[in-house]
Design a protein around this motif. Structure first.
Motif, PDB file in Angstrom:
ATOM      1  N   LEU A  60       0.837  -1.347   0.131  1.00  0.00           N
ATOM      2  CA  LEU A  60      -0.120  -0.085   0.136  1.00  0.00           C
ATOM      3  C   LEU A  60       0.842   1.170   0.045  1.00  0.00           C
ATOM      4  O   LEU A  60       1.940   1.332   0.842  1.00  0.00           O
ATOM      5  N   VAL A  61       0.466   2.252  -0.780  1.00  0.00           N
ATOM      6  CA  VAL A  61       1.217   3.394  -1.194  1.00  0.00           C
ATOM      7  C   VAL A  61       0.225   4.545  -0.883  1.00  0.00           C
ATOM      8  O   VAL A  61      -0.501   4.774  -1.495  1.00  0.00           O
ATOM      9  N   SER A  72       5.868  -3.332  -5.433  1.00  0.00           N
ATOM     10  CA  SER A  72       6.784  -2.936  -4.541  1.00  0.00           C
ATOM     11  C   SER A  72       7.886  -1.949  -5.344  1.00  0.00           C
ATOM     12  O   SER A  72       8.565  -1.320  -4.520  1.00  0.00           O
ATOM     13  N   GLU A  73       8.272  -2.514  -6.125  1.00  0.00           N
ATOM     14  CA  GLU A  73       9.423  -1.725  -7.164  1.00  0.00           C
ATOM     15  C   GLU A  73       9.051  -0.467  -7.290  1.00  0.00           C
ATOM     16  O   GLU A  73       7.799  -0.142  -7.406  1.00  0.00           O
ATOM     17  N   LYS A 115       1.051  -1.986   6.713  1.00  0.00           N
ATOM     18  CA  LYS A 115       2.153  -0.989   6.215  1.00  0.00           C
ATOM     19  C   LYS A 115       1.671  -0.281   5.110  1.00  0.00           C
ATOM     20  O   LYS A 115       1.452  -0.815   3.967  1.00  0.00           O
ATOM     21  N   ILE A 116       1.679   1.260   5.364  1.00  0.00           N
ATOM     22  CA  ILE A 116       1.212   2.142   3.857  1.00  0.00           C
ATOM     23  C   ILE A 116       2.683   3.060   3.888  1.00  0.00           C
ATOM     24  O   ILE A 116       3.066   3.730   4.763  1.00  0.00           O
ATOM     25  N   TYR A 117       3.154   3.051   2.724  1.00  0.00           N
ATOM     26  CA  TYR A 117       4.585   3.607   2.485  1.00  0.00           C
ATOM     27  C   TYR A 117       4.239   4.787   1.790  1.00  0.00           C
ATOM     28  O   TYR A 117       3.257   5.150   1.152  1.00  0.00           O
ATOM     29  N   ASN A 118       5.170   5.713   1.955  1.00  0.00           N
ATOM     30  CA  ASN A 118       5.197   7.001   1.405  1.00  0.00           C
ATOM     31  C   ASN A 118       5.405   6.856  -0.315  1.00  0.00           C
ATOM     32  O   ASN A 118       5.813   5.849  -0.747  1.00  0.00           O
ATOM     33  N   GLU A 119       5.190   7.987  -0.855  1.00  0.00           N
ATOM     34  CA  GLU A 119       5.469   7.714  -2.561  1.00  0.00           C
ATOM     35  C   GLU A 119       6.860   7.450  -2.781  1.00  0.00           C
ATOM     36  O   GLU A 119       7.114   6.822  -3.974  1.00  0.00           O
ATOM     37  N   ARG A 120       7.696   7.752  -2.055  1.00  0.00           N
ATOM     38  CA  ARG A 120       9.347   7.375  -2.428  1.00  0.00           C
ATOM     39  C   ARG A 120       9.658   5.849  -1.857  1.00  0.00           C
ATOM     40  O   ARG A 120      10.779   5.552  -1.863  1.00  0.00           O
ATOM     41  N   ASN A 121       8.590   5.271  -1.476  1.00  0.00           N
ATOM     42  CA  ASN A 121       8.977   3.897  -0.789  1.00  0.00           C
ATOM     43  C   ASN A 121       9.865   3.760   0.236  1.00  0.00           C
ATOM     44  O   ASN A 121      10.523   2.798   0.373  1.00  0.00           O
TER      45      ASN A 121
END
Length: 317
Positions: A60-61, A72-73, A115-121
């Motif tokens: 999730l982003v 994820s990449e 987990k929710i990642y930010n735009e820059r992963n």
């Protein structure tokens, strides 16, 4: 032949090799114990939207005000629309289910703390919900939903199974043809079960049942009652509430038991409250006295037999 209860489950928890790495997360409790009483409907949302196995991981982003499901990449394909469309269509066909077990930590199936990642992963926050499960919770708020990891907690496991069997009974009642008498009878059977979960909410639901005659449509009433009933059961029962419930039931036998029997029962309830004895101990003694001194009202209470005893869910707390 008794019809088995229908429960949804993430396919990987049944031992299906559908995970991103070609493996599974077999849930022994479901496969080895629950399967004796439950027919599982297996669903893997990721496989359902066309992702093979093995496959690249997804996550999730957070993008501005929207959470998206992506590989994820860097700059991975956006899978959000495909997953949301599948989830809405699939969940709309699941009203026959009496529960659902989802896979923890999954960006599609996880129930909490995903987990929710930010735009820059780079960084992440652990407050997300898997996109499929999000639709499940929103579209079927009455449905018992639990994660495989949380089922390792004895109290959460017992609460989930109790809700599954209660919803099954409620659904069977609906299928048999709704009447006011049936609905009131059902509510009466669950008096002590509900009291063990929340006394204030039990009183609120009691007022709702008392006004059943004000409803022109029993179907509409059933839907409203189901939501309140299942919401009440979702509040985990506590030792304090169980103790009060046990003492209330004890009152039915005050004129029948000898002084020694009364003291024995009182002591056993106290030992349960103190955490020395499991809930099963005082309930077993009460069931013994109920067999010896029959009471029609108590005999039909779900509190004594909310699910198959062979599941041994009242041994651990």
């Amino acid at each position: 032949m008794i019809k088995k209860i229908l429960v949804g489950i993430s396919s990987c928890l049944m031992g299906e090799n559908v995970r991103y790495n070609g493996g599974n997360k077999r849930l022994d409790f479901a496969v080895d114990e629950l399967a004796r009483y439950i027919d599982f409907q297996m669903i893997c949302p990721e496989m359902a939207i066309g992702l093979g196995t093995p496959r690249p991981t997804i996550r999730l982003v957070q993008l501005e005000n929207k959470v998206e499901l992506r590989f994820s990449e860097d700059n991975g394909e956006d899978l959000t629309k495909r997953m949301e469309e599948f989830a809405k269509q699939k969940v709309a066909s699941l009203e026959h289910l009496c529960g659902y077990i989802v896979c923890a930590k999954s960006p599609s199936c996880g129930m909490e703390r995903i987990k929710i990642y930010n735009e820059r992963n780079e960084g992440f926050q652990s407050n997300g919900v898997g996109l499929f499960t999000k639709q499940l919770l929103e579209m079927m708020p009455w449905l018992p939903v639990e994660e495989n990891g949380r089922l390792n907690d004895a109290a959460l496991k017992e609460n989930f199974i109790e809700r599954v069997f209660a919803l099954h009974e409620l659904n069977v009642l609906r299928e048999s043809g709704l009447t006011r008498a049936k609905l009131i009878g059902f509510h009466s059977r669950y008096k002590y079960t509900l009291l063990a979960h929340s006394q204030p909410k039990y009183r609120e639901l009691g007022l709702f049942v008392a006004n059943i005659a004000d409803w022109g449509s029993l179907e509409d009433y059933f839907i409203a009652y189901r939501n309140q009933f299942m919401s009440l059961l979702a509040c985990c029962a506590t030792k304090t509430n169980h103790t009060n419930t046990l003492m209330h039931i004890q009152g039915y036998f005050k004129k029948k038991l000898t002084l020694r029997q009364k003291e024995e029962l009182t002591q056993l309830i106290a030992l349960y409250r103190q955490g020395v004895q499991p809930l099963l101990a005082p309930i077993t003694l009460l069931k013994h006295y109920l067999a010896e001194y029959p009471d029609e009202y108590l005999a039909q209470q779900s509190y004594f037999n909310p699910y198959p005893e062979a599941l041994r869910l009242r041994y651990g707390y």
